[in-house]
Write a protein that holds these residues in place. Structure first.
Motif, PDB file in Angstrom:
ATOM      1  N   ILE A 296      20.332  -7.700  10.674  1.00 30.48           N
ATOM      2  CA  ILE A 296      19.742  -6.514  10.056  1.00 30.48           C
ATOM      3  C   ILE A 296      20.796  -5.714   9.306  1.00 30.48           C
ATOM      4  CG2 ILE A 296      18.598  -4.306  10.533  1.00 30.48           C
ATOM      5  CD1 ILE A 296      17.158  -5.678  12.861  1.00 30.48           C
ATOM      6  N   THR A 297      22.002  -5.647   9.870  1.00 32.29           N
ATOM      7  CA  THR A 297      23.101  -4.954   9.179  1.00 32.29           C
ATOM      8  C   THR A 297      23.300  -5.529   7.778  1.00 32.29           C
ATOM      9  OG1 THR A 297      24.306  -4.258  11.157  1.00 32.29           O
ATOM     10  CG2 THR A 297      25.613  -4.634   9.177  1.00 32.29           C
ATOM     11  N   LYS A 298      23.294  -6.842   7.661  1.00 35.48           N
ATOM     12  CA  LYS A 298      23.534  -7.462   6.358  1.00 35.48           C
ATOM     13  C   LYS A 298      22.361  -7.280   5.399  1.00 35.48           C
ATOM     14  CE  LYS A 298      26.603  -8.815   5.230  1.00 35.48           C
ATOM     15  NZ  LYS A 298      27.726  -7.993   4.672  1.00 35.48           N
ATOM     16  N   LEU A 299      21.207  -6.949   5.913  1.00 40.56           N
ATOM     17  CA  LEU A 299      20.043  -6.697   5.060  1.00 40.56           C
ATOM     18  C   LEU A 299      19.920  -5.225   4.667  1.00 40.56           C
ATOM     19  CD1 LEU A 299      17.445  -8.919   6.977  1.00 40.56           C
ATOM     20  CD2 LEU A 299      18.366  -9.386   4.694  1.00 40.56           C
TER      21      LEU A 299
ATOM     22  N   LEU B 277       0.817  -1.222   0.000  1.00 36.75           N
ATOM     23  CA  LEU B 277       0.000   0.000   0.000  1.00 36.75           C
ATOM     24  C   LEU B 277       0.845   1.264   0.000  1.00 36.75           C
ATOM     25  CD1 LEU B 277      -2.825   1.338   0.316  1.00 36.75           C
ATOM     26  CD2 LEU B 277      -2.503   1.154   2.797  1.00 36.75           C
ATOM     27  N   LEU B 278       1.862   1.318   0.876  1.00 39.66           N
ATOM     28  CA  LEU B 278       2.634   2.548   1.075  1.00 39.66           C
ATOM     29  C   LEU B 278       3.682   2.782   0.003  1.00 39.66           C
ATOM     30  CD1 LEU B 278       3.180   2.399   4.962  1.00 39.66           C
ATOM     31  CD2 LEU B 278       1.432   3.662   3.701  1.00 39.66           C
ATOM     32  N   LYS B 279       4.247   1.706  -0.549  1.00 42.37           N
ATOM     33  CA  LYS B 279       5.283   1.793  -1.578  1.00 42.37           C
ATOM     34  C   LYS B 279       6.413   2.753  -1.182  1.00 42.37           C
ATOM     35  CE  LYS B 279       2.366   0.589  -5.531  1.00 42.37           C
ATOM     36  NZ  LYS B 279       1.255   0.034  -4.706  1.00 42.37           N
ATOM     37  N   PRO B 280       7.029   2.552  -0.023  1.00 43.46           N
ATOM     38  CA  PRO B 280       8.104   3.462   0.399  1.00 43.46           C
ATOM     39  C   PRO B 280       9.338   3.343  -0.485  1.00 43.46           C
ATOM     40  CG  PRO B 280       7.997   1.554   1.855  1.00 43.46           C
ATOM     41  CD  PRO B 280       6.814   1.451   0.940  1.00 43.46           C
ATOM     42  N   ASN B 281      10.057   4.451  -0.627  1.00 44.31           N
ATOM     43  CA  ASN B 281      11.339   4.436  -1.335  1.00 44.31           C
ATOM     44  C   ASN B 281      12.476   3.979  -0.441  1.00 44.31           C
ATOM     45  OD1 ASN B 281       9.861   7.232  -2.610  1.00 44.31           O
ATOM     46  ND2 ASN B 281      10.579   5.669  -4.049  1.00 44.31           N
ATOM     47  N   ALA B 282      12.265   4.041   0.865  1.00 45.68           N
ATOM     48  CA  ALA B 282      13.243   3.557   1.838  1.00 45.68           C
ATOM     49  C   ALA B 282      12.538   3.408   3.178  1.00 45.68           C
ATOM     50  CB  ALA B 282      14.428   4.518   1.971  1.00 45.68           C
TER      51      ALA B 282
ATOM     52  N   ALA C 114      11.914  -8.959  11.347  1.00 47.42           N
ATOM     53  CA  ALA C 114      10.820  -9.320  10.443  1.00 47.42           C
ATOM     54  C   ALA C 114      10.580  -8.221   9.416  1.00 47.42           C
ATOM     55  CB  ALA C 114       9.551  -9.584  11.253  1.00 47.42           C
ATOM     56  N   VAL C 115      10.642  -6.957   9.854  1.00 47.85           N
ATOM     57  CA  VAL C 115      10.472  -5.831   8.932  1.00 47.85           C
ATOM     58  C   VAL C 115      11.569  -5.842   7.875  1.00 47.85           C
ATOM     59  CG1 VAL C 115      10.597  -3.323   8.731  1.00 47.85           C
ATOM     60  CG2 VAL C 115       9.274  -4.338  10.569  1.00 47.85           C
ATOM     61  N   ALA C 116      12.814  -6.032   8.306  1.00 46.22           N
ATOM     62  CA  ALA C 116      13.947  -6.003   7.378  1.00 46.22           C
ATOM     63  C   ALA C 116      13.855  -7.136   6.358  1.00 46.22           C
ATOM     64  CB  ALA C 116      15.258  -6.088   8.159  1.00 46.22           C
ATOM     65  N   ALA C 117      13.438  -8.324   6.811  1.00 50.73           N
ATOM     66  CA  ALA C 117      13.298  -9.445   5.886  1.00 50.73           C
ATOM     67  C   ALA C 117      12.231  -9.149   4.831  1.00 50.73           C
ATOM     68  CB  ALA C 117      12.954 -10.711   6.663  1.00 50.73           C
ATOM     69  N   ALA C 118      11.102  -8.598   5.277  1.00 52.78           N
ATOM     70  CA  ALA C 118      10.029  -8.269   4.334  1.00 52.78           C
ATOM     71  C   ALA C 118      10.472  -7.193   3.354  1.00 52.78           C
ATOM     72  CB  ALA C 118       8.788  -7.814   5.104  1.00 52.78           C
ATOM     73  N   ALA C 119      11.127  -6.135   3.865  1.00 50.50           N
ATOM     74  CA  ALA C 119      11.570  -5.042   2.998  1.00 50.50           C
ATOM     75  C   ALA C 119      12.578  -5.528   1.960  1.00 50.50           C
ATOM     76  CB  ALA C 119      12.178  -3.924   3.837  1.00 50.50           C
ATOM     77  N   SER C 120      13.420  -6.474   2.334  1.00 49.73           N
ATOM     78  CA  SER C 120      14.413  -7.003   1.398  1.00 49.73           C
ATOM     79  C   SER C 120      13.746  -7.683   0.214  1.00 49.73           C
ATOM     80  CB  SER C 120      15.346  -7.987   2.114  1.00 49.73           C
ATOM     81  OG  SER C 120      16.102  -7.331   3.109  1.00 49.73           O
ATOM     82  N   ILE C 121      12.690  -8.451   0.488  1.00 48.70           N
ATOM     83  CA  ILE C 121      11.971  -9.116  -0.598  1.00 48.70           C
ATOM     84  C   ILE C 121      11.281  -8.088  -1.490  1.00 48.70           C
ATOM     85  CG2 ILE C 121      10.140 -10.762  -1.147  1.00 48.70           C
ATOM     86  CD1 ILE C 121      12.685 -11.997   0.090  1.00 48.70           C
ATOM     87  N   PHE C 122      10.812  -6.985  -0.902  1.00 44.00           N
ATOM     88  CA  PHE C 122      10.176  -5.912  -1.665  1.00 44.00           C
ATOM     89  C   PHE C 122      11.197  -5.007  -2.362  1.00 44.00           C
ATOM     90  CE2 PHE C 122       6.329  -7.088   0.472  1.00 44.00           C
ATOM     91  CZ  PHE C 122       5.286  -6.547  -0.263  1.00 44.00           C
ATOM     92  N   LYS C 123      12.473  -5.278  -2.143  1.00 41.67           N
ATOM     93  CA  LYS C 123      13.565  -4.475  -2.724  1.00 41.67           C
ATOM     94  C   LYS C 123      13.503  -3.018  -2.267  1.00 41.67           C
ATOM     95  CE  LYS C 123      13.704  -7.452  -6.819  1.00 41.67           C
ATOM     96  NZ  LYS C 123      12.528  -8.253  -6.383  1.00 41.67           N
TER      97      LYS C 123
END
Length: 383
Positions: A142-145, A92-97, A109-118
């Motif tokens: 999280i650092t590595k993501l 929904l939000l389509k953030p750029n970062a 969990a947030v970082a894992a999801a964001a990584s899949i969303f690029k």
């Protein structure tokens, strides 16, 4: 215009991020998005999302994830629920970062999801060590993501680089929590007594004790040792802020409620104080006691002592005002005696986490770096 989504799950985390959120909110080239999750949405932990709204921010997405169980299976299931919600929110939000802070399981969990969303991840407080909790491994994961790193000391910056991150994406900006100490007007002692409904005594201590998730001794056993030590302190007031939503956090909170009920003459507890009252309280206290990062990072800038119990913060850079002790009543009693002696000596403090203005540093770097394209990360092999 870049859409920057700040993700927050706890009262403490929001208090740290607030100065940066305020700067992003007024920047014409940025659109601030806020995703609130975790303990923010729980009545048990004070419904602290209301603090965000009371400060004039709009929450764009609320993701329910917290189960009533604080067992290991309950935490893992909460992470799974969170990832389902984050998938909907990012669609929904389509953030750029996104901006995340620290080392909690909600942020993994947030970082894992964001990584899949690029979605590029901007991470604050990476490179630190807390060997007594599983947060340590989560922080490094999280650092590595993440694509952009803002650390709180040069030592931590070097550790992030050591983990294979490009030095051009890693910046030592100091601890963002110090901005509140410098910029926020605190309450007077009299106003604080009125607002909290307490009368300060000769000695006053703020107590925050979280589960030490990798310890052999249970949270219940450790906290019993602290309560035993507290009972030995004369002419003292103890103000508890409750534990976070980690494994066994509810056990600690139950014990706090029981202790306060049985000792109303010298103890009071709060699910959450908010940033202003919390900093005002610290300034009025003789020491912060427990195992919170606030005792390591913020307390030295207020000139107060810290009794740091156990290994939850083991490995973090520390000021000279931090008194470390084992989680035994005898060691904690000795630490109380040491704190009282230190106060008499009135030693000046230097905070290794900087002197503030961190939000401004991050804000300026965001304006520069978010105009660049984040290519796929390569592992940086330091020669």
């Amino acid at each position: 215009m870049k859409r920057i989504c700040v993700v927050t799950a706890t009262r403490a985390e929001y208090g740290l991020l607030k100065p940066l959120m305020s700067k992003i909110k007024i920047e014409r080239d940025f659109t601030l998005q806020i995703l609130a999750t975790g303990a923010h949405l729980s009545p048990e932990f004070g419904l602290t999302y209301k603090h965000i709204e009371d400060d004039g921010f709009t929450i764009d997405s609320k993701i329910e994830m917290l189960l009533s169980a604080d067992t290991d299976p309950g935490i893992v299931k909460s992470m799974g629920l969170g990832m389902i919600g984050y998938a909907d929110a990012f669609t929904l939000l389509k953030p750029n970062a996104i901006i995340i802070l620290g080392d909690r399981y909600e942020m993994l969990a947030v970082a894992a999801a964001a990584s899949i969303f690029k979605i590029p991840i901007i991470h604050l407080h990476g490179g630190e060590k807390t060997e007594g909790a599983y947060d340590d491994a989560i922080r490094h994961a999280i650092t590595k993501l993440s694509q952009l790193h803002f650390t709180s000391t040069e030592e931590y910056r070097n550790r992030v680089i050591q983990m294979g991150e490009d030095p051009d994406r890693v910046f030592n900006v100091g601890a963002i929590g110090l901005d509140n100490i410098i910029n926020q007007q605190v309450l007077s002692k009299q106003d604080l007594e009125r607002d909290l409904g307490v009368t300060f005594k000769k000695y006053n201590y703020q107590i925050t004790f979280h589960p030490e998730t990798l310890a052999e001794k249970s949270s219940k056993e450790q906290f019993e040792e602290l309560l035993t030590a507290i009972k030995q302190q004369k002419d003292s007031l103890f103000i508890f802020t409750k534990a976070n939503a980690d494994s066994d956090g509810r056990i600690i909170n139950f014990m706090i409620d029981e202790y306060v009920k049985n000792n109303p003459d010298h103890a009071i507890a709060f699910a959450s104080l908010g940033s202003v009252k919390f900093l005002s309280l610290l300034k009025c206290c003789d020491a912060i006691v427990g195992n919170s990062s606030s005792g390591i990072i913020e307390a030295p800038s207020l000139g107060i002592q810290t009794i740091n119990i156990g290994d939850r913060q083991k490995g973090r850079v520390q000021a000279s005002s931090v008194v470390n002790c084992e989680s035994s009543s005898s060691a904690i009693i000795q630490a109380f005696d040491q704190v009282k002696q230190y106060k008499k000596e009135n030693v000046s403090l230097t905070n290794p986490y900087g002197s503030g203005n961190t939000a401004e540093k991050i804000y300026c770097l965001l304006k520069e770096k978010l105009n660049q394209r984040f290519e796929a990360k390569a592992f940086y092999d330091k020669l």
